[in-house]
Write an enzyme that holds these catalytic residues in place. Structure first.
Site, PDB file in Angstrom:
ATOM      1  N   TYR A   1      64.612  28.774  53.107  1.00  0.00           N
ATOM      2  CA  TYR A   1      64.328  29.644  51.959  1.00  0.00           C
ATOM      3  C   TYR A   1      64.810  28.985  50.667  1.00  0.00           C
ATOM      4  O   TYR A   1      64.119  29.035  49.652  1.00  0.00           O
ATOM      5  CB  TYR A   1      65.011  31.016  52.122  1.00  0.00           C
ATOM      6  CG  TYR A   1      64.626  31.950  50.999  1.00  0.00           C
ATOM      7  CD1 TYR A   1      63.460  32.711  51.075  1.00  0.00           C
ATOM      8  CD2 TYR A   1      65.383  32.011  49.829  1.00  0.00           C
ATOM      9  CE1 TYR A   1      63.076  33.519  50.021  1.00  0.00           C
ATOM     10  CE2 TYR A   1      65.001  32.812  48.774  1.00  0.00           C
ATOM     11  CZ  TYR A   1      63.849  33.575  48.875  1.00  0.00           C
ATOM     12  OH  TYR A   1      63.457  34.373  47.828  1.00  0.00           O
TER      13      TYR A   1
ATOM     14  N   PHE B   1      41.244  28.821  27.436  1.00  0.00           N
ATOM     15  CA  PHE B   1      40.891  28.871  28.848  1.00  0.00           C
ATOM     16  C   PHE B   1      41.152  30.298  29.334  1.00  0.00           C
ATOM     17  O   PHE B   1      42.100  30.943  28.892  1.00  0.00           O
ATOM     18  CB  PHE B   1      41.658  27.846  29.704  1.00  0.00           C
ATOM     19  CG  PHE B   1      41.166  27.898  31.119  1.00  0.00           C
ATOM     20  CD1 PHE B   1      39.899  27.430  31.431  1.00  0.00           C
ATOM     21  CD2 PHE B   1      41.899  28.496  32.126  1.00  0.00           C
ATOM     22  CE1 PHE B   1      39.393  27.548  32.714  1.00  0.00           C
ATOM     23  CE2 PHE B   1      41.404  28.617  33.407  1.00  0.00           C
ATOM     24  CZ  PHE B   1      40.146  28.131  33.697  1.00  0.00           C
ATOM     25  N   THR B   2      40.327  30.756  30.253  1.00  0.00           N
ATOM     26  CA  THR B   2      40.298  32.175  30.652  1.00  0.00           C
ATOM     27  C   THR B   2      41.682  32.728  31.004  1.00  0.00           C
ATOM     28  O   THR B   2      42.181  33.653  30.361  1.00  0.00           O
ATOM     29  CB  THR B   2      39.346  32.346  31.846  1.00  0.00           C
ATOM     30  OG1 THR B   2      39.715  31.401  32.859  1.00  0.00           O
ATOM     31  CG2 THR B   2      37.907  32.086  31.431  1.00  0.00           C
TER      32      THR B   2
ATOM     33  N   ASP C   1      48.807  22.019  28.821  1.00  0.00           N
ATOM     34  CA  ASP C   1      48.177  22.391  30.088  1.00  0.00           C
ATOM     35  C   ASP C   1      47.785  21.068  30.747  1.00  0.00           C
ATOM     36  O   ASP C   1      46.788  20.445  30.382  1.00  0.00           O
ATOM     37  CB  ASP C   1      46.958  23.266  29.829  1.00  0.00           C
ATOM     38  CG  ASP C   1      46.306  23.729  31.133  1.00  0.00           C
ATOM     39  OD1 ASP C   1      46.523  23.073  32.169  1.00  0.00           O
ATOM     40  OD2 ASP C   1      45.575  24.735  31.112  1.00  0.00           O
TER      41      ASP C   1
ATOM     42  N   LYS D   1      44.075  20.963  41.004  1.00  0.00           N
ATOM     43  CA  LYS D   1      43.011  20.092  40.473  1.00  0.00           C
ATOM     44  C   LYS D   1      43.439  18.626  40.626  1.00  0.00           C
ATOM     45  O   LYS D   1      43.336  18.065  41.711  1.00  0.00           O
ATOM     46  CB  LYS D   1      42.728  20.437  39.007  1.00  0.00           C
ATOM     47  CG  LYS D   1      41.912  21.720  38.808  1.00  0.00           C
ATOM     48  CD  LYS D   1      42.695  22.952  38.904  1.00  0.00           C
ATOM     49  CE  LYS D   1      41.989  24.171  38.385  1.00  0.00           C
ATOM     50  NZ  LYS D   1      42.759  25.402  38.615  1.00  0.00           N
TER      51      LYS D   1
ATOM     52  N   ARG E   1      30.026  29.461  32.690  1.00  0.00           N
ATOM     53  CA  ARG E   1      31.061  29.248  31.682  1.00  0.00           C
ATOM     54  C   ARG E   1      30.440  29.566  30.329  1.00  0.00           C
ATOM     55  O   ARG E   1      30.186  28.709  29.506  1.00  0.00           O
ATOM     56  CB  ARG E   1      31.606  27.813  31.696  1.00  0.00           C
ATOM     57  CG  ARG E   1      32.274  27.408  32.972  1.00  0.00           C
ATOM     58  CD  ARG E   1      33.739  27.796  33.108  1.00  0.00           C
ATOM     59  NE  ARG E   1      34.018  29.163  33.458  1.00  0.00           N
ATOM     60  CZ  ARG E   1      35.223  29.589  33.897  1.00  0.00           C
ATOM     61  NH1 ARG E   1      36.223  28.756  34.050  1.00  0.00           N
ATOM     62  NH2 ARG E   1      35.429  30.857  34.159  1.00  0.00           N
TER      63      ARG E   1
ATOM     64  N   PHE F   1      34.498  37.549  34.826  1.00  0.00           N
ATOM     65  CA  PHE F   1      33.587  36.606  35.489  1.00  0.00           C
ATOM     66  C   PHE F   1      33.837  36.518  36.986  1.00  0.00           C
ATOM     67  O   PHE F   1      32.935  36.202  37.752  1.00  0.00           O
ATOM     68  CB  PHE F   1      33.695  35.215  34.848  1.00  0.00           C
ATOM     69  CG  PHE F   1      35.075  34.617  34.906  1.00  0.00           C
ATOM     70  CD1 PHE F   1      36.016  34.911  33.938  1.00  0.00           C
ATOM     71  CD2 PHE F   1      35.431  33.754  35.929  1.00  0.00           C
ATOM     72  CE1 PHE F   1      37.292  34.373  33.992  1.00  0.00           C
ATOM     73  CE2 PHE F   1      36.697  33.199  35.996  1.00  0.00           C
ATOM     74  CZ  PHE F   1      37.639  33.522  35.030  1.00  0.00           C
TER      75      PHE F   1
HETATM   76  N1  PM9 Z   1      40.808  26.633  36.629  1.00  0.00           N
HETATM   77  C1  PM9 Z   1      38.619  26.337  37.420  1.00  0.00           C
HETATM   78  O1  PM9 Z   1      37.765  26.530  38.290  1.00  0.00           O
HETATM   79  C2  PM9 Z   1      40.157  27.982  38.625  1.00  0.00           C
HETATM   80  C3  PM9 Z   1      39.305  29.192  38.590  1.00  0.00           C
HETATM   81  S1  PM9 Z   1      38.713  29.786  37.027  1.00  0.00           S
HETATM   82  C4  PM9 Z   1      40.109  30.608  36.369  1.00  0.00           C
HETATM   83  O2  PM9 Z   1      38.427  25.593  36.443  1.00  0.00           O
HETATM   84  C5  PM9 Z   1      43.161  25.211  33.453  1.00  0.00           C
HETATM   85  C6  PM9 Z   1      42.686  24.189  32.483  1.00  0.00           C
HETATM   86  C7  PM9 Z   1      42.395  25.563  34.536  1.00  0.00           C
HETATM   87  C8  PM9 Z   1      42.858  26.565  35.439  1.00  0.00           C
HETATM   88  C9  PM9 Z   1      42.074  27.001  36.524  1.00  0.00           C
HETATM   89  C10 PM9 Z   1      44.132  27.139  35.186  1.00  0.00           C
HETATM   90  C11 PM9 Z   1      44.677  28.184  36.100  1.00  0.00           C
HETATM   91  C12 PM9 Z   1      44.846  26.744  34.096  1.00  0.00           C
HETATM   92  N2  PM9 Z   1      44.342  25.802  33.248  1.00  0.00           N
HETATM   93  O3  PM9 Z   1      43.633  28.574  39.023  1.00  0.00           O
HETATM   94  O4  PM9 Z   1      45.807  29.625  38.534  1.00  0.00           O
HETATM   95  O5  PM9 Z   1      41.217  24.956  34.718  1.00  0.00           O
HETATM   96  O6  PM9 Z   1      45.756  27.408  39.605  1.00  0.00           O
HETATM   97  O7  PM9 Z   1      45.108  27.607  37.275  1.00  0.00           O
HETATM   98  C13 PM9 Z   1      39.908  26.980  37.528  1.00  0.00           C
HETATM   99  P1  PM9 Z   1      45.061  28.344  38.697  1.00  0.00           P
END
Ligand code: PM9
Length: 471
Positions: free
Chosen positions: A85, A137-138, A228, A271, A395, A462
């Site tokens: 843990y 970004f969303t 980011d 990513k 998008r 979305f």
């Molecule tokens: N990006 C993408 O498909 C995941 C689903 S859409 C919300 O591009 C950036 C630049 C991203 C991103 C996720 C996140 C959030 C932060 N910044 O999905 O929570 O492209 O790991 O990261 C998506 P998490």
């Protein structure tokens, strides 16, 4: 088709073909269901590709998030998981990898990127603050808004134009930023939200010159910069390729130099870092570290796992190291470009120049006859699936959501469909199939009329909104 295109690319660049620096050890079967099956699946999914079952998808280009193929070393690393843990040895491996490759002093693990966005937003943003950044970004913007902030876009104008070939379309417009700082006051700006690359602009990079100048500007006003870093390795590759003085520097060195101009970063490790789950928040200042290390235990888990299993942290530590290898990243971007060149050769409008993680189809231009409130990009993603079982992501206006103050749709200049290429997953033949499918849908563009939104969730619509075709 492949060989013709291949020859053309070879002749243009005056070199022989390249290939990925890996070979395939394990495969996962995929299949395409028939047209009637795809129509039923799309109806059931409310014409939203997020709501399709993955087994109904043939080539899945929804996202590059968590969809990478791990290496044999990463899979072996899973067996080294220390599932204690507290104080797992894998956390210390991860911490050391982030420190080594990104250069920050402190690391707080999170389950994925938005966990880290939540922590930094809650720790630093006060009600009424302004958060400037290079395009929204969303999830990032939503966390900033939920913490009481207002995101303001200060990206260069070129980023909003799909045809503009600026090599660093992710750059911050420093004049816009300085005017904003003078307007709202530096004390109402908790930090600059800088993304490399910029996802919603088409995976476009930020130059080293821009981040250096940004640092100078922010130092004058005493403002911090948080990055980011989700696709920052891809950004470093573009600097190596395009910016004077970096051609002979390894991507790993460029990455570290770029990060050195910032005060910390949040990361969706799903990513660049070649893992299926994971994230982190890293920083140099003690005050943010202390707050984030405390907040993480409320929302994610103890500060030595933050929602990840020990084995996930091990795979991530290995993935970070693999992601910065020059031959890997060249092949990764090369595959995205291969698809981009096929589509460009056929006159299909896409965001130029081709960015890091995806090809972005210009739905506004393809469906010029469909108004933005009939969701051209959502429509195009649905048509692509219906034609060929290929899953892409909207998008555009759906992703942009509603303005929290007026309740009206936000109408972004870019109305795009993203064909996102997972890392180390698909072959060049898959790219050929995708290009042919896009061409088929493009040729039929006049027959399509758009969609009505029939269900809209309160947040990040979305993901779960439902639509019906306009007849
Ligand atoms: N990006 C993408 O498909 C995941 C689903 S859409 C919300 O591009 C950036 C630049 C991203 C991103 C996720 C996140 C959030 C932060 N910044 O999905 O929570 O492209 O790991 O990261 C998506 P998490």
């Amino acid at each position: 088709m492949t060989s013709t295109v291949h020859r053309t690319m070879g002749q243009q660049s005056g070199r022989r073909s390249w290939a990925e620096p890996w070979k395939i050890k394990m495969v996962e079967p995929i299949k395409m269901i028939d047209r009637a099956g795809r129509e039923a699946a799309m109806r059931e999914a409310g014409y939203n590709t997020f709501l399709l079952r993955s087994e109904d998808v043939y080539i899945d280009l929804l996202t590059d998030s968590g969809t990478s193929a791990m290496s044999d070393r990463q899979w072996a690393g899973l067996m080294l998981g220390d599932e204690a843990y507290a104080g797992s040895r894998n956390f210390y491996r991860l911490e050391a990898a982030v420190q080594q490759y990104y250069g920050y002093k402190y690391v707080v693990p999170t389950h994925q990127g938005r966990g880290a966005e939540h922590l930094i937003s809650q720790a630093l943003i006060k009600a009424g603050d302004t958060v400037p950044g290079n395009m929204y970004f969303t999830t990032t913007r939503l966390h900033q808004e939920l913490a009481g902030g207002t995101f303001v876009d200060v990206i260069i104008d070129e980023a909003h134009d799909p045809h503009n070939e600026h090599p660093f379309k992710g750059n911050i417009d420093l004049d816009k930023l300085e005017a904003l700082i003078k307007q709202v006051g530096a004390d109402r700006i908790p930090y600059i939200s800088l993304a490399g690359t910029v996802n919603m602009a088409g995976g476009q990079p930020v130059s080293m010159a821009n981040v250096k100048a940004l640092r100078e500007l922010c130092d004058r006003f005493g403002i911090r910069i948080y990055l980011d870093a989700t696709r920052m390795v891809e950004n470093a590759f573009f600097i190596q390729e395009r910016e004077v003085g970096y051609a002979d520097k390894p991507v790993a060195a460029i990455l570290k130099e770029f990060c050195s101009y910032t005060d910390g970063a949040w990361m969706s490790a799903k990513k660049d870092s070649l893992v299926n789950i994971g994230g982190w928040l890293a920083m140099n200042h003690d005050d943010l570290f202390e707050k984030a290390r405390n907040l993480v235990v409320i929302y994610e888990g103890l500060h030595t796992y933050g929602g990840m299993a020990g084995r996930d942290m091990e795979a991530l530590a290995i993935g970070i190291e693999e992601s910065v290898q020059d031959d890997y990243i060249r092949a990764r971007i090369g595959q995205v470009r291969y698809l981009g060149e096929l589509l460009t050769d056929w006159g299909i409008p896409i965001v130029q120049p081709v960015g890091g993680h995806a090809i972005f189809l210009d739905a506004k231009e393809i469906y010029a006859h469909i108004s933005q409130d009939r969701f051209p990009a959502q429509t195009l993603a649905a048509q692509l699936y219906l034609d060929s079982g290929i899953r892409a992501m909207e998008r555009g206006v759906v992703s942009a959501g509603r303005d929290p103050k007026t309740g009206e749709h936000r109408y972004p200049k870019l109305e795009l469909v993203r064909l996102t290429i997972p890392r180390r997953v698909y072959t060049q033949a898959h790219m050929d199939v995708v290009a042919e499918a896009v061409k088929a849908v493009y040729d039929e563009r006049q027959r399509v009329k758009g969609l009505d939104m029939v269900y809209e969730p309160a947040y990040l619509r979305f993901f779960q909104a439902r639509f019906e075709p306009i007849s």
